[in-house]
Motif scaffolding. Structure first.
Motif, PDB file in Angstrom:
ATOM      1  N   THR A 164       0.884  -1.168   0.000  1.00 47.44           N
ATOM      2  CA  THR A 164       0.000   0.000   0.000  1.00 47.44           C
ATOM      3  C   THR A 164       0.926   1.222   0.000  1.00 47.44           C
ATOM      4  N   GLU A 168       1.634   4.662  -7.955  1.00 45.25           N
ATOM      5  CA  GLU A 168       0.587   5.667  -7.724  1.00 45.25           C
ATOM      6  C   GLU A 168      -0.782   5.036  -7.498  1.00 45.25           C
ATOM      7  N   GLN A 169      -0.842   3.722  -7.316  1.00 44.44           N
ATOM      8  CA  GLN A 169      -2.121   3.048  -7.109  1.00 44.44           C
ATOM      9  C   GLN A 169      -2.328   2.828  -5.603  1.00 44.44           C
ATOM     10  N   GLU A 170      -3.549   2.422  -5.258  1.00 45.51           N
ATOM     11  CA  GLU A 170      -3.822   2.125  -3.840  1.00 45.51           C
ATOM     12  C   GLU A 170      -3.024   0.924  -3.378  1.00 45.51           C
ATOM     13  N   GLN A 171      -2.942  -0.089  -4.254  1.00 48.05           N
ATOM     14  CA  GLN A 171      -2.234  -1.315  -3.890  1.00 48.05           C
ATOM     15  C   GLN A 171      -1.497  -1.873  -5.097  1.00 48.05           C
ATOM     16  N   ARG A 172      -0.368  -2.514  -4.856  1.00 48.82           N
ATOM     17  CA  ARG A 172       0.377  -3.162  -5.949  1.00 48.82           C
ATOM     18  C   ARG A 172       0.978  -4.472  -5.444  1.00 48.82           C
ATOM     19  N   ASP A 188       0.563   1.227 -13.379  1.00 51.56           N
ATOM     20  CA  ASP A 188       0.233  -0.099 -12.852  1.00 51.56           C
ATOM     21  C   ASP A 188       0.871  -1.204 -13.703  1.00 51.56           C
ATOM     22  N   SER A 233       0.686   4.441  -0.018  1.00 52.75           N
ATOM     23  CA  SER A 233       0.463   5.617   0.824  1.00 52.75           C
ATOM     24  C   SER A 233       0.939   5.407   2.257  1.00 52.75           C
ATOM     25  N   THR A 234       0.907   4.157   2.729  1.00 49.36           N
ATOM     26  CA  THR A 234       1.329   3.896   4.115  1.00 49.36           C
ATOM     27  C   THR A 234       2.647   3.122   4.173  1.00 49.36           C
ATOM     28  N   LYS A 235       3.153   2.707   3.024  1.00 48.66           N
ATOM     29  CA  LYS A 235       4.370   1.872   2.916  1.00 48.66           C
ATOM     30  C   LYS A 235       4.198   0.517   3.598  1.00 48.66           C
TER      31      LYS A 235
END
Ligand code: NAP
Length: 391
Positions: free
Chosen positions: A7, A51-55, A98, A9-11
């Motif tokens: 994630t 730049e996505q919510e999850q990868r 992505d 944004s939160t690493k």
């Protein structure tokens, strides 16, 4: 299925349940048996650019095909048949846009960017080759132009009038360096010309590097303050004709540059920003490229957009075809890196594997202060995790 998911944004990275992907035209579904770790896997988790919510993260994989895309149902290619043992690499979280990742129980991949693993090779061993092997091939053949055994472009070997071409691989015991040396030896065989292969590495690795398939003629310790002079002396004062800097971090670039002959070429694997060097200070400009070009997609990476590069993709397919021929003729084209098979699976990659890799410069990796034998510093080995099944 389970996958290791970032994630940005939160690493945060955690093992999560996500749907098994479906292969589209030209793709196969692979049950992942083994994955190998690379420095960029951890760098872009600790310093995310996605730049996505999850990868799904991770690059190198090897496994077994369990389904094929609609247009491949009657293919006779070993890389497009259910039960085929294959290896390849994905981009993981190493891009802003992505792209798929490899650290999962199942993944899809285009069959022509896979190679067929010979029966005699374990999937753990196979998982070590794809990403660094292709990176080394791009450096040695596409950028330096050495004669290539699987592409028509036949490079010329500069010999400085002595009949011998001097090639330097700085940091020969890196994963990249272990593949680059083998590819340089393929270039010598392809051209029938004599190459003097010179390497820098820790003395503990010299015995390994003197032997086939690496077959170095000269080895020096990169910690020796006089190593540049020793390399020049080994060339009988003529200088290096082709250099591969497998570390490409700051001083390594300047020092390797100091070994070069006037007409030399030099390949690097970190750009000026990430590698912290200034090309304007260098007489011979280092040639940089990112392995992702071989996947044939546009990528956002390190503040730039790398456009889709069809030529680099064709080169990658030729490289994977070259590796695949071993499945038919039994001659392994690249020996895998020595494997350190780590305990645990997906859930141990971040706490153990990424601790070993660190998240900064390879040349500044800190000892982890962990006491388990499998947590010793990485030297001439690939860190591999078993995901499921035989590895
Ligand atoms: N451009 C691309 O697309 C691309 C693709 C793949 C990798 N890379 C980059 O290439 C670099 C190498 O990756 P890798 O996976 O091959 O690394 P690696 O195998 O993890 O590197 C470990 C090795 O680094 C050596 N080392 C540490 N500090 C050194 C120093 N100051 N000078 C010389 N050698 C030193 C150690 O050598 P000894 O044990 O002999 O001391 C050790 O064997 C990384 O920066 C990676 O990000 C770029």
């Amino acid at each position: 299925m389970k996958a290791l998911i970032l994630t940005p944004s939160t690493k945060d990275v955690s093992v999560q349940e996500i749907p098994v992907p479906k292969p589209r035209d030209g793709e196969v579904l692979i049950r992942v048996h083994a994955v190998a770790l690379n420095p960029i896997d951890s760098i872009y988790v600790v310093h995310p650019i996605a730049e996505q919510e999850q990868r799904v993260i991770g690059t190198d994989f090897a496994g077994v095909i369990t389904a094929v895309g609609p247009d491949l149902s009657s293919s006779t290619d070993l890389r497009a048949r259910i039960g085929g043992r294959v290896a390849g690499f994905h981009q993981g979280a190493c891009s802003t846009n992505d792209r798929p990742g490899a650290f999962a129980e199942y993944i899809t991949a285009p069959y022509d960017l896979l190679w067929s693993v010979p029966d005699g090779m374990s999937l753990s061993d196979a998982s070590t080759i794809s990403m660094c092997g292709l990176t080394a091939a791009q450096g040695v053949y596409s950028r330096l132009g050495l004669p290539c055994p699987f592409d028509d472009q036949t490079g010329a070997l500069t010999t400085n009038g002595s009949g011998i071409t001097n090639v330097l691989i700085y940091s020969a015991s890196t994963s990249l360096g272990l593949y680059a040396a083998q590819l340089v030896q393929h270039a010598a065989r392809t051209s029938g010309r004599k190459i003097r292969l010179i390497g820098t590495a820790s003395p503990s690795k010299h015995d390994l590097l003197r032997k086939a398939p690496y077959s170095y003629d000269v080895l020096v310790d990169y910690r020796d303050p006089n190593w540049v002079d020793k390399v020049k002396k080994a060339t009988e004062g003529k200088g290096i004709d082709f250099a591969v800097d497998s570390i490409s971090e700051g001083q390594t670039v300047y020092s390797v540059h100091d070994t070069l002959a006037a007409t030399a070429k030099m390949a690097v694997f970190r750009g000026p920003k990430g590698g912290q060097y200034d090309p304007s200070e260098l007489r011979i400009k280092p040639i940089y490229g990112a392995v992702w070009e071989g996947l044939g997609h546009e990528i956002g990476y390190n503040g730039a957009i790398f456009p889709a590069n069809p030529e680099a993709r064709v080169f990658a397919t030729k490289f994977f075809n070259f590796l695949s021929t071993a499945a038919a003729d039994g001659n392994v084209k690249l020996e895998p890196n020595p494997v350190r098979l780590m305990p645990g699976g997906l859930e141990r990659i971040v706490p153990d594997g990424f601790t070993l890799l660190g998240s900064g410069l390879v040349s500044k990796r800190q000892d982890t202060s962990r006491t388990e034998d499998y947590m010793r510093p990485i030297s001439g080995e690939k860190i591999v995790y078993r995901i499921q099944g035989e590895a």
